[in-house]
Design an enzyme around this catalytic site. Structure first.
Site, PDB file in Angstrom:
ATOM      1  N   GLU A 111       0.870  -1.171   0.131  1.00  0.00           N
ATOM      2  CA  GLU A 111      -0.080   0.103  -0.054  1.00  0.00           C
ATOM      3  C   GLU A 111       0.850   1.124   0.052  1.00  0.00           C
TER       4      GLU A 111
ATOM      5  N   GLN B 142      45.004  -7.253 -16.252  1.00  0.00           N
ATOM      6  CA  GLN B 142      44.574  -7.822 -15.057  1.00  0.00           C
ATOM      7  C   GLN B 142      43.248  -7.185 -14.175  1.00  0.00           C
TER       8      GLN B 142
ATOM      9  N   GLY C 269      32.749   0.484 -20.872  1.00  0.00           N
ATOM     10  CA  GLY C 269      33.058   1.688 -21.072  1.00  0.00           C
ATOM     11  C   GLY C 269      31.917   2.399 -21.296  1.00  0.00           C
TER      12      GLY C 269
ATOM     13  N   GLU D 201       9.594  -7.718  -3.450  1.00  0.00           N
ATOM     14  CA  GLU D 201       9.552  -8.956  -2.734  1.00  0.00           C
ATOM     15  C   GLU D 201      10.235  -9.035  -1.405  1.00  0.00           C
TER      16      GLU D 201
ATOM     17  N   THR E 147      12.599  -5.962   0.409  1.00  0.00           N
ATOM     18  CA  THR E 147      14.210  -5.189   0.276  1.00  0.00           C
ATOM     19  C   THR E 147      15.331  -6.057   0.632  1.00  0.00           C
ATOM     20  N   HIS E 148      16.226  -5.549   0.390  1.00  0.00           N
ATOM     21  CA  HIS E 148      17.618  -6.202   0.766  1.00  0.00           C
ATOM     22  C   HIS E 148      17.856  -6.344   2.374  1.00  0.00           C
TER      23      HIS E 148
HETATM   24  P1  TGC Z   1       5.911 -12.266  11.447  1.00  0.00           P
HETATM   25  O1  TGC Z   1       5.382 -12.177  12.597  1.00  0.00           O
HETATM   26  O2  TGC Z   1       7.278 -12.452  10.975  1.00  0.00           O
HETATM   27  O3  TGC Z   1       5.137 -13.121  10.618  1.00  0.00           O
HETATM   28  C1  TGC Z   1       3.492 -13.408  10.713  1.00  0.00           C
HETATM   29  C2  TGC Z   1       3.537 -15.136  10.568  1.00  0.00           C
HETATM   30  O4  TGC Z   1       3.860 -15.484   9.042  1.00  0.00           O
HETATM   31  C3  TGC Z   1       4.897 -16.226   9.415  1.00  0.00           C
HETATM   32  N1  TGC Z   1       6.056 -15.991   8.308  1.00  0.00           N
HETATM   33  C4  TGC Z   1       5.859 -16.484   7.280  1.00  0.00           C
HETATM   34  N2  TGC Z   1       5.729 -17.668   6.829  1.00  0.00           N
HETATM   35  C5  TGC Z   1       5.944 -18.196   5.400  1.00  0.00           C
HETATM   36  N3  TGC Z   1       6.723 -17.607   4.608  1.00  0.00           N
HETATM   37  C6  TGC Z   1       7.465 -16.169   5.128  1.00  0.00           C
HETATM   38  N4  TGC Z   1       8.202 -15.861   4.375  1.00  0.00           N
HETATM   39  C7  TGC Z   1       7.037 -15.891   6.428  1.00  0.00           C
HETATM   40  N5  TGC Z   1       7.586 -14.864   7.297  1.00  0.00           N
HETATM   41  C8  TGC Z   1       6.807 -15.077   8.363  1.00  0.00           C
HETATM   42  C9  TGC Z   1       5.572 -16.204  10.842  1.00  0.00           C
HETATM   43  O5  TGC Z   1       6.060 -17.416  11.123  1.00  0.00           O
HETATM   44  C10 TGC Z   1       4.113 -15.832  11.390  1.00  0.00           C
HETATM   45  O6  TGC Z   1       3.418 -16.996  11.791  1.00  0.00           O
HETATM   46  P2  TGC Z   1       2.539 -17.461  12.693  1.00  0.00           P
HETATM   47  O7  TGC Z   1       1.800 -18.739  12.512  1.00  0.00           O
HETATM   48  O8  TGC Z   1       3.610 -17.164  13.947  1.00  0.00           O
HETATM   49  O9  TGC Z   1       1.639 -16.481  13.053  1.00  0.00           O
HETATM   50  O10 TGC Z   1       5.269 -10.896  10.584  1.00  0.00           O
HETATM   51  P3  TGC Z   1       5.777  -9.462  10.499  1.00  0.00           P
HETATM   52  O11 TGC Z   1       4.529  -8.501  10.453  1.00  0.00           O
HETATM   53  O12 TGC Z   1       6.580  -9.186  11.728  1.00  0.00           O
HETATM   54  O13 TGC Z   1       6.523  -9.290   9.211  1.00  0.00           O
HETATM   55  C11 TGC Z   1       7.516  -9.732   8.868  1.00  0.00           C
HETATM   56  C12 TGC Z   1       8.383  -9.200   7.623  1.00  0.00           C
HETATM   57  C13 TGC Z   1       8.609  -7.727   7.802  1.00  0.00           C
HETATM   58  C14 TGC Z   1       9.323 -10.267   7.461  1.00  0.00           C
HETATM   59  C15 TGC Z   1       7.418  -9.222   6.316  1.00  0.00           C
HETATM   60  O14 TGC Z   1       6.267  -8.291   6.514  1.00  0.00           O
HETATM   61  C16 TGC Z   1       7.949  -9.034   4.879  1.00  0.00           C
HETATM   62  O15 TGC Z   1       8.426 -10.058   4.410  1.00  0.00           O
HETATM   63  N6  TGC Z   1       7.807  -7.777   4.382  1.00  0.00           N
HETATM   64  C17 TGC Z   1       8.545  -7.557   2.961  1.00  0.00           C
HETATM   65  C18 TGC Z   1       7.085  -7.263   2.391  1.00  0.00           C
HETATM   66  C19 TGC Z   1       7.175  -7.849   0.961  1.00  0.00           C
HETATM   67  O16 TGC Z   1       8.165  -8.530   0.546  1.00  0.00           O
HETATM   68  N7  TGC Z   1       6.130  -7.514   0.089  1.00  0.00           N
HETATM   69  C20 TGC Z   1       6.297  -7.684  -1.102  1.00  0.00           C
HETATM   70  C21 TGC Z   1       4.973  -7.568  -1.982  1.00  0.00           C
HETATM   71  S1  TGC Z   1       4.678  -8.436  -3.507  1.00  0.00           S
HETATM   72  C22 TGC Z   1       5.850  -7.904  -4.533  1.00  0.00           C
HETATM   73  O17 TGC Z   1       6.860  -7.114  -4.118  1.00  0.00           O
HETATM   74  C23 TGC Z   1       5.533  -8.682  -5.856  1.00  0.00           C
HETATM   75  S2  TGC Z   1       6.905  -8.091  -7.022  1.00  0.00           S
HETATM   76  C24 TGC Z   1       6.412  -8.748  -8.290  1.00  0.00           C
HETATM   77  C25 TGC Z   1       7.464  -9.360  -9.192  1.00  0.00           C
HETATM   78  O18 TGC Z   1       7.844 -10.490  -8.833  1.00  0.00           O
HETATM   79  O19 TGC Z   1       7.326  -9.069 -10.243  1.00  0.00           O
HETATM   80  P1  FAD Z   2       9.792   0.864   2.449  1.00  0.00           P
HETATM   81  O1  FAD Z   2       9.004  -0.171   3.061  1.00  0.00           O
HETATM   82  O2  FAD Z   2       9.110   2.267   2.580  1.00  0.00           O
HETATM   83  O3  FAD Z   2      11.117   0.812   2.622  1.00  0.00           O
HETATM   84  C1  FAD Z   2      11.858   2.070   2.279  1.00  0.00           C
HETATM   85  C2  FAD Z   2      13.494   1.971   2.849  1.00  0.00           C
HETATM   86  O4  FAD Z   2      13.565   1.528   4.080  1.00  0.00           O
HETATM   87  C3  FAD Z   2      14.118   0.559   2.225  1.00  0.00           C
HETATM   88  O5  FAD Z   2      15.322   0.687   1.770  1.00  0.00           O
HETATM   89  C4  FAD Z   2      13.730  -0.358   3.269  1.00  0.00           C
HETATM   90  O6  FAD Z   2      14.741  -1.781   3.336  1.00  0.00           O
HETATM   91  C5  FAD Z   2      13.981   0.370   4.332  1.00  0.00           C
HETATM   92  N1  FAD Z   2      13.528  -0.126   5.707  1.00  0.00           N
HETATM   93  C6  FAD Z   2      11.947  -0.318   5.823  1.00  0.00           C
HETATM   94  N2  FAD Z   2      11.804  -0.903   7.010  1.00  0.00           N
HETATM   95  C7  FAD Z   2      13.046  -1.211   7.575  1.00  0.00           C
HETATM   96  C8  FAD Z   2      13.587  -1.608   8.767  1.00  0.00           C
HETATM   97  N3  FAD Z   2      12.888  -2.380   9.775  1.00  0.00           N
HETATM   98  N4  FAD Z   2      14.770  -1.769   9.094  1.00  0.00           N
HETATM   99  C9  FAD Z   2      15.679  -1.075   8.068  1.00  0.00           C
HETATM  100  N5  FAD Z   2      15.139  -0.871   6.907  1.00  0.00           N
HETATM  101  C10 FAD Z   2      14.181  -0.627   6.561  1.00  0.00           C
HETATM  102  N6  FAD Z   2       3.965  -5.018  -4.185  1.00  0.00           N
HETATM  103  C11 FAD Z   2       2.727  -5.974  -4.566  1.00  0.00           C
HETATM  104  O7  FAD Z   2       2.327  -6.056  -3.664  1.00  0.00           O
HETATM  105  N7  FAD Z   2       2.501  -6.384  -5.546  1.00  0.00           N
HETATM  106  C12 FAD Z   2       3.194  -6.345  -6.752  1.00  0.00           C
HETATM  107  O8  FAD Z   2       2.939  -6.907  -7.717  1.00  0.00           O
HETATM  108  C13 FAD Z   2       4.398  -5.455  -6.672  1.00  0.00           C
HETATM  109  N8  FAD Z   2       5.359  -5.188  -7.966  1.00  0.00           N
HETATM  110  C14 FAD Z   2       6.200  -4.148  -8.005  1.00  0.00           C
HETATM  111  C15 FAD Z   2       6.735  -3.995  -8.837  1.00  0.00           C
HETATM  112  C16 FAD Z   2       7.767  -2.881  -8.846  1.00  0.00           C
HETATM  113  C17 FAD Z   2       8.457  -2.462 -10.071  1.00  0.00           C
HETATM  114  C18 FAD Z   2       8.243  -2.242  -7.621  1.00  0.00           C
HETATM  115  C19 FAD Z   2       9.351  -1.254  -7.375  1.00  0.00           C
HETATM  116  C20 FAD Z   2       7.679  -2.781  -6.644  1.00  0.00           C
HETATM  117  C21 FAD Z   2       6.648  -3.637  -6.487  1.00  0.00           C
HETATM  118  N9  FAD Z   2       5.905  -3.934  -5.413  1.00  0.00           N
HETATM  119  C22 FAD Z   2       4.586  -4.988  -5.401  1.00  0.00           C
HETATM  120  C23 FAD Z   2       6.039  -3.317  -3.976  1.00  0.00           C
HETATM  121  C24 FAD Z   2       7.349  -3.823  -3.296  1.00  0.00           C
HETATM  122  O9  FAD Z   2       7.098  -4.985  -2.887  1.00  0.00           O
HETATM  123  C25 FAD Z   2       7.729  -2.546  -2.263  1.00  0.00           C
HETATM  124  O10 FAD Z   2       8.175  -1.840  -2.993  1.00  0.00           O
HETATM  125  C26 FAD Z   2       8.714  -3.305  -1.514  1.00  0.00           C
HETATM  126  O11 FAD Z   2       8.101  -4.135  -0.470  1.00  0.00           O
HETATM  127  C27 FAD Z   2       9.301  -2.107  -0.284  1.00  0.00           C
HETATM  128  O12 FAD Z   2       8.276  -1.276   0.088  1.00  0.00           O
HETATM  129  P2  FAD Z   2       8.407   0.385  -0.305  1.00  0.00           P
HETATM  130  O13 FAD Z   2       8.650   0.572  -1.392  1.00  0.00           O
HETATM  131  O14 FAD Z   2       7.205   0.926   0.375  1.00  0.00           O
HETATM  132  O15 FAD Z   2       9.536   0.654   0.909  1.00  0.00           O
END
Ligand code: TGC
Ligand code: FAD
Length: 412
Positions: free
Chosen positions: A160, A307, A367, A391, A393-394
């Site tokens: 969001e 090198q 280059g 998916e 961040t790093h």
């Molecule tokens: P947290 O307390 O850690 O977890 C809640 C519950 O979920 C379990 N869990 C997982 N289960 C499966 N897979 C995982 N990766 C899991 N991570 C956590 C956890 O054990 C717990 O289970 P339970 O049974 O105890 O309730 O939750 P939190 O709110 O502290 O969040 C943790 C955090 C920061 C790691 C999580 O919110 C996160 O991964 N944030 C990053 C968000 C993200 O990756 N967004 C991606 C959006 S989609 C996208 O970017 C598509 S890109 C499109 C493309 O590929 O082109």
């Molecule tokens: P923020 O969460 O605001 O983070 C900003 C900076 O703060 C980052 O450097 C981050 O690492 C750092 N940061 C945040 N929290 C912490 C912490 N606790 N400690 C240290 N550093 C922290 N999402 C979907 O749901 N579906 C999609 O299909 C999808 N497709 C995407 C396609 C593209 C091209 C892009 C760019 C993004 C897409 N996303 C999608 C969203 C993507 O998953 C988010 O951009 C990502 O999860 C990071 O969220 P943000 O951009 O709001 O950054």
């Protein structure tokens, strides 16, 4: 050795159609540690099929799409025909290939472009997988075959405007009203959003976070494309808006009662594909840099003889090889149902970080030629900025691993 019949049928048939119809352009590939010996015949055949498809049908057009900021829509049914959408799912017209074969598909698609792999990732891992894992049989029968064929497109709305890394804070709401729900809120940065026929939308309900299927055209649901991107230009990224959007009870994915965990399980599928995909982007950069370095003469000899250039090429080769090994082992664990989500995080984090560095090294070796799209390097370099962020961040993957090994959460 896996059979080409049975669960690989759809893909195998597509392989032969594909090979019959297109000319082959050589890509030597990169296999310094002879990983090919570890892949099954089917896995190698699938990899070669996708490689051939990318050489013949993607590379000739991708720079133009990147320049124009468009996605090659005509490739969607082709991806379906080849069996590349949701390829690791079983039944419902999906190819049912091994996790390693699925990874190799992602690797080869991303050697073409990260936008193409993103399309396949979102369709398979983020739209089809939640329906497959959390949907009713009716939802599965309705959507999965059409999504697998590429007749319909899906997207995944988790992020969001005010909640990216922290999706648990989402404010999009689904409130029960009569025989259904009313959705209000918005989702940002959604891949395929404006072309999707169905959106998997995560929203807060009285019972917790749940996933819903929202069809294109539902009153109160609109999408707009985000322009001005300098990364992943050959991909559609959108905002989804829900204003008093009424959806029937049957839109709920019942298995999503696990709340955020269900959404995170979908991310695991996509992160796995990204770990492999990053290897493909890195390999394309290495390939371009090596060829260029051997051909480009300065001070009366190929720059490959210097090198400092060799050091860069060796670093690239080393990191790609390590990333390939990581992917292969992770694929084996996933196939056995034993991959922990933290292991997937490590592979996504490591492989993307190194691919990003490899793209920069390749750009340096080229280059001035490294900043024009006559070569694929600058496009991959820009794309990898998105991989570093989406998916998870790093930094978030670093903290996921930090929590795993210390038992102490740096999030709270
Ligand atoms: P947290 O307390 O850690 O977890 C809640 C519950 O979920 C379990 N869990 C997982 N289960 C499966 N897979 C995982 N990766 C899991 N991570 C956590 C956890 O054990 C717990 O289970 P339970 O049974 O105890 O309730 O939750 P939190 O709110 O502290 O969040 C943790 C955090 C920061 C790691 C999580 O919110 C996160 O991964 N944030 C990053 C968000 C993200 O990756 N967004 C991606 C959006 S989609 C996208 O970017 C598509 S890109 C499109 C493309 O590929 O082109
Ligand atoms: P923020 O969460 O605001 O983070 C900003 C900076 O703060 C980052 O450097 C981050 O690492 C750092 N940061 C945040 N929290 C912490 C912490 N606790 N400690 C240290 N550093 C922290 N999402 C979907 O749901 N579906 C999609 O299909 C999808 N497709 C995407 C396609 C593209 C091209 C892009 C760019 C993004 C897409 N996303 C999608 C969203 C993507 O998953 C988010 O951009 C990502 O999860 C990071 O969220 P943000 O951009 O709001 O950054």
């Amino acid at each position: 050795m896996s059979s080409l019949s049975g669960r690989g049928t759809l893909l195998s048939q597509a392989i032969f159609h594909s090979l019959a119809g297109i000319s082959m352009e050589p890509f030597a590939g990169l296999d310094y540690y002879r990983l090919d010996e570890l892949y099954s015949d089917e896995e190698r055949l699938i990899r070669e099929t996708v490689r051939t498809f990318v050489d013949a049908e993607v590379l000739p057009i991708i720079e133009a799409h990147h320049r124009q900021g468009t996605f090659p829509l005509h490739l969607i049914p082709r991806l379906g025909e080849l069996g590349l959408l949701g390829a690791n799912l079983r039944g419902y017209g999906c190819a049912g290939v091994s996790e390693v074969a699925y990874g190799l598909i992602m690797q080869e698609l991303e050697r073409g472009d990260s936008g193409l792999r993103s399309f396949a990732s979102v369709q398979g891992a983020l739209a089809m997988y939640p329906i497959y894992a959390f949907g009713t049989e009716a939802q599965q029968k309705d959507w999965l075959p059409r999504l697998a064929r590429g007749e319909k497109v899906g997207c995944f709305g988790l992020t969001e405007p005010d909640h990216g890394s922290d999706p648990a804070g989402m404010v999009t709401k689904a409130v029960r009203r009569g025989d259904g729900y009313v959705l209000n809120g918005s989702k940002l940065w959604i891949t395929n959003g404006t072309i999707a026929d169905v959106a998997v939308v995560w929203a807060r309900t009285e019972e917790g976070i749940r996933g819903f299927l929202v069809e294109k055209g539902t009153p109160g649901f609109s999408a707009r494309e985000i322009h001005g991107k300098f990364s992943l230009r050959a991909s559609i990224t959108s905002e989804l808006i829900f204003q008093d959007c009424r959806i029937p009870s049957a839109s709920l994915l019942p298995g999503s009662e696990q709340g955020l965990r269900a959404a995170l399980m979908c991310l695991d599928q996509a992160r796995y594909g990204i770990a492999w995909g990053a290897v493909g982007a890195a390999a394309a950069c290495y390939d371009a840099a090596l060829k260029y370095a051997k051909a480009r003469v300065q001070f009366d000899r190929p720059i490959a003889g210097f090198q400092l250039v060799q050091q860069k090429l060796v670093r690239m080769l080393t990191e790609i090889t390590k990333a390939q090994l990581l992917c292969h082992r992770l694929g084996q664990l996933k196939e056995a149902g034993q991959a922990r989500h933290t292991q997937i995080s490590l592979a996504k984090m490591n492989n993307v970080e190194n691919a990003r560095e490899i793209a920069r090294l390749a750009r340096e070796i080229l280059g001035a030629a490294g900043i024009v799209d006559e070569y694929p390097v600058i496009r991959h370099m820009l794309n990898l900025e998105t991989l570093y962020t989406y998916e998870g961040t790093h930094e978030i993957h670093t903290l996921i691993l930090g929590r795993d090994i210390t038992g102490l959460s740096a999030f709270a």
